[in-house]
Every structure is written in structure tokens, then in C-alpha cells.
Motif scaffolding. Sequence first.
Motif, short mmCIF file in Angstrom:
data_model
loop_
_atom_site.label_atom_id
_atom_site.label_comp_id
_atom_site.label_asym_id
_atom_site.label_seq_id
_atom_site.Cartn_x
_atom_site.Cartn_y
_atom_site.Cartn_z
N ILE A 189 18.96 20.96 -0.60
CA ILE A 189 20.18 21.64 -0.14
C ILE A 189 20.92 22.15 -1.38
N SER A 190 21.16 23.44 -1.43
CA SER A 190 21.89 24.04 -2.56
C SER A 190 23.38 23.86 -2.34
N LEU A 191 24.06 23.32 -3.35
CA LEU A 191 25.51 23.12 -3.24
C LEU A 191 26.24 24.46 -3.21
N LYS A 192 25.77 25.44 -3.97
CA LYS A 192 26.39 26.76 -3.95
C LYS A 192 26.32 27.37 -2.55
N GLU A 193 25.14 27.30 -1.94
CA GLU A 193 24.96 27.87 -0.61
C GLU A 193 25.77 27.11 0.43
N ARG B 228 0.89 -1.17 0.00
CA ARG B 228 0.00 0.00 0.00
C ARG B 228 0.92 1.22 0.00
N VAL B 229 1.11 1.80 -1.15
CA VAL B 229 2.10 2.87 -1.32
C VAL B 229 1.51 4.20 -0.87
N ARG B 230 2.24 4.89 -0.04
CA ARG B 230 1.80 6.19 0.46
C ARG B 230 2.92 7.21 0.34
N LEU B 231 2.56 8.39 -0.12
CA LEU B 231 3.50 9.52 -0.15
C LEU B 231 3.51 10.14 1.23
N GLY B 232 4.68 10.20 1.85
CA GLY B 232 4.78 10.72 3.21
C GLY B 232 4.87 12.23 3.22
N TYR B 233 5.75 12.75 4.07
CA TYR B 233 5.93 14.19 4.18
C TYR B 233 6.63 14.74 2.94
N VAL B 234 6.13 15.84 2.42
CA VAL B 234 6.73 16.50 1.26
C VAL B 234 6.82 17.99 1.54
N ASP B 235 8.01 18.54 1.45
CA ASP B 235 8.19 19.99 1.60
C ASP B 235 7.89 20.63 0.24
N ARG B 236 6.60 20.80 -0.04
CA ARG B 236 6.16 21.22 -1.38
C ARG B 236 6.66 22.62 -1.75
N LYS B 237 6.63 23.54 -0.79
CA LYS B 237 7.07 24.90 -1.10
C LYS B 237 8.53 24.93 -1.51
N ALA B 238 9.36 24.19 -0.77
CA ALA B 238 10.79 24.17 -1.09
C ALA B 238 11.03 23.50 -2.44
N LEU B 239 10.30 22.43 -2.74
CA LEU B 239 10.49 21.74 -4.02
C LEU B 239 9.99 22.58 -5.18
N GLN B 240 8.89 23.29 -4.98
CA GLN B 240 8.36 24.14 -6.05
C GLN B 240 9.26 25.35 -6.31
N ALA B 241 10.02 25.73 -5.28
CA ALA B 241 10.91 26.89 -5.43
C ALA B 241 12.26 26.53 -6.05
N LEU B 242 12.45 25.26 -6.40
CA LEU B 242 13.72 24.84 -7.01
C LEU B 242 13.98 25.60 -8.31
N ASP B 243 15.24 25.95 -8.51
CA ASP B 243 15.66 26.57 -9.76
C ASP B 243 15.48 25.57 -10.90
N ARG C 157 24.96 27.08 -13.32
CA ARG C 157 24.07 26.01 -12.90
C ARG C 157 24.40 25.54 -11.48
N ASP C 158 23.39 25.57 -10.62
CA ASP C 158 23.55 25.09 -9.25
C ASP C 158 23.20 23.60 -9.19
N VAL C 159 23.55 22.97 -8.08
CA VAL C 159 23.17 21.58 -7.82
C VAL C 159 22.34 21.55 -6.55
N HIS C 160 21.15 20.95 -6.62
CA HIS C 160 20.28 20.84 -5.46
C HIS C 160 20.15 19.37 -5.07
N PHE C 161 20.47 19.06 -3.82
CA PHE C 161 20.32 17.70 -3.30
C PHE C 161 18.98 17.62 -2.56
N VAL C 162 18.13 16.70 -2.98
CA VAL C 162 16.82 16.52 -2.35
C VAL C 162 16.87 15.26 -1.48
N PRO C 163 16.77 15.39 -0.15
CA PRO C 163 16.78 14.21 0.73
C PRO C 163 15.49 13.41 0.56
N VAL C 164 15.63 12.10 0.44
CA VAL C 164 14.48 11.21 0.28
C VAL C 164 14.59 10.10 1.32
#
Length: 465
Positions: free
Chosen positions: A337-341, A137-152, A269-276
Motif C-alpha cells: 500500500i503506497s502512503l502517497k496514494e 516445516r517452514v513454507r512460504l505462502g501466497y506472495v504477490d510477486r508482481k506487486a512486490l517486484q514493482a516496488l519503487d 520518497r514514498d512509503v510502502h506498507f507490505v502486509p504480512v
Amino acid sequence: MQINPLMFDVIEIPVWCVWLAGILACIGLLDRILMPTVRWYLKRRLDRAVEVLNNKLDLKIQPFKLTKRRVLIDRLTNDPTVVQAILNHSAEENTPFAVSQHLAERYAREIVPAFSAAIYFKVAIRLARWISTALYRVRLGYVDRKALQALDKDATVIFVMNHRSNMDYVLVTYLAARRSALAYAVGEWARVWPLKPLIKSMGGYFIRRRSHSKLYRQVLARYVQMATEAGVAQAVFPEGQLTRDGRLQPAKLGLLNYIISGFDPNGTRDVHFVPVGLNYDRVIEDRILIASHRGERTKTVVKIREFFRFVGKYLWLRLRGRMYRFGYASVSFGAPISLKEFIAGRPKSSHEASTKALGKVLMARVGEAVPVLPVSLIARVFLTNTKAQLSIAQVHSKAKRELDRLLEAGAYMHVPRADFEYAVEVGLRMLVLRHAIRHEDDKYQLNPQHSDIISYYAQSIAHLA
């Protein structure tokens, strides 16, 4: 002028020669006239399909992934850094340059994928959806939607995940289908038919984790850097292998070091690491992993036999209508997490020091994203009450206290049907079916013979406590 009478004589040619000439003529016609037209038509349809997909996806498919594989192999083999590595290898091994170059090309052919948008979106995602929902039974857990939508939108996005099961690839492919086509870094275990061509067509690339060849590591590093520079969305497992005891493992820094060493903080070009974070009520291969943790060597033949035994049992139960899914599987996505930052916020240091620091931060964020599920919660209860016989009311009470403590520490739990009592029942039922908990006279008690199962699932959220 005198005409030679032989010019007008009849010449007999065998029928097979006529047929052969006709076939060759048809092949030439197809190659010179029809095939270019067909290739143009198919490429036009592919370009339109990719354009439609890119309008739907949050992270677009980059041209790098659509480049012909032969071109990528040539680019990688003739990259100045790789050429220098070939020269160094020739000098160190005392071999001709051509031999070392051929070896580097062989490594490049092994690493470079052959991405197919049609196979990924029409076959792989549908297959991943079917397998995931058939087993869990697959469920999507917590998602930081604002942060993901703000990705470059121009940044390279790398999903960083904990590694609990080989189902991780399938589950994340299914849940991330609306975001992008992910390129996985896959271990040598999958270099078998039919997995190898399927994974390559999905954009995955293979890694020899135990290779000590400097030339191989340089070819791999340059491919990872080229893909990152081109903005290819990737998915990596920093732990490097499946967890044997259930705990979150420290990061192995190979791929991260490749990315950081090839990254230009002043670039566009920045690199963004998304923790999963992933978790399961049941990991399919848990007993094999636990046996490996105990030091027991499991032969490949045994693993294959167990796999087919599992598939056979699953199909038999499914045909009889007695197959129950293996509880819940959940995936949470944390803030990127932004690699540049990250680099800007640290004092100047070597790539190795930056990689170690980044590895610790990423694994901490991945750990925070791991969701609490019914089985892991109940396992925590019985791990701290190894000899007690608990009634259902006592299990509810202790599970509630354990959950409150986890929530205070910032954990997230998927509560099935928004009913905590039902969640406790799910966890108990799963562990009773696995014989890890005994249910006698309305009392529940840990089965000492299967305490390693309880420990394995309890350890999956130990870092949250």
C-alpha cells in the motif's frame, strides 16, 4: 662556557618505569600509525561487503543504518523537534535544561541501534534459519510477486505483520533474508542479555509501549521519522502485543502516527506498507497466552522456568530421536500500500484521522494474508462440532466444506504435499498430541478440558470466514 659535570652522570631508573614507558610508547605507536591503517582496511572491507550485499538484496541497506551509533545519537538529541521537547519538559517538570537534555540522550541511547551487517547476515540469518527449520516445516505462502517486484527501489518499505508468537521475529528474518535487512520495533520484554545487544546489532530498536513521558515519545517519534525518511526497511507489529485469544487484534496507532505525521506527500520518497500474514500449527507459548487471556497472572519466573523446561524437553527428545517438529509455519506477503496514494485518495483530515483509517486498512490486508494451516482448519471443524464424535471420513468432509467456504472468501491455504487428506491427518495428529482432541474407537471428539486450545487456533482464521 663551563660544562656541568653532572650532565654526564649515570641515572638509575627502576625497571618498571622502563617497561611502563615502553608500553606507553607502543600504545602511542598503535594509536597514531597502526590503528588508523587497520580501521581504514576494515572499513574498506566492510564497504565492499555492503556493496556485494546490496547487489543481491531487493531493498538496499541504506547509509543511515551504517552510520556510527554515536553520530545518530547526537543527531537525534540535537534535532530541533527534540530540543523543543526538552525545553517543554524542563518547563513542565521545573527541571534544569541540562537534566532534561541528559534524560533525552538516555532515551536516544536506549532507542538507537548499532547495526552490524556482519552479525545480521552471517550470524542472525543463519541462526534464524536453523531455529525455524528445527522447530517447523517452514513454507512460504501466497506472495504477490508482481506487486512486490514493482516496488519503487527508492521507497521506504515497512512490513506490517500480525503478532502470534515471539517466533515471528525469527521466521520473518529468515524468509525476508533475500529482500533486505529489517529493523524491528521490539517491546521491552527483549531488553535482557543476550537479546538486547543481539537485537541492537541487527538494527532493531526498543519501544516502551507503556511510557507516558512526552519527552520519550517525542524522541522515539523523531527516530522513527528519521529512519523512515532515510529509506530504512522496517518491520512492525501494529497489534502491539501477542494475541491472547488467537484473534487478529485492532491496530495500535502509535508507530503509524509517527510515520504519517513526519511524512511529506510532496517529497521524493514514498512509503510502502507490505502486509504480512503469519500462522503456525503450534504456537510455542500458546498455553501461557491462553492463561493470560483467562486473567491468570503468569509471573516472569514461571515464564523463564517454562522456557528452560521447553528447551530441556526439546533437547532430550532430539537426542533420543523422538523429536517431531511442531507442524507447519507459513508466511504470506500481500500487495503493498503506497502512503502517497492512500493520502491522495482521502479527503484532507488530521494525522490522527488518517492514522485510524490507515490502521484499519492495514489490519484488513494483514488479515487477508494470514494463511490457513492444517491445525487451524481442523480446529474450526471441531469448534462447530463440540460434542460430536466424528469418523475420519466425516472430518475430511466437514474440513473440505469449511475450506471451500474460506477459499471463496479469498483465503489461502498451504496444503502439505498438495494432498488434502494428508493435511487433515496432520491437523488431527497435532491436536491429538496436544490432548485437545480425543481419538477413541476410530472416532474423534473435542476434549472439553482443552477446548481453549481448539478455540485459540480456530480464531486465527476466524476473520477469513
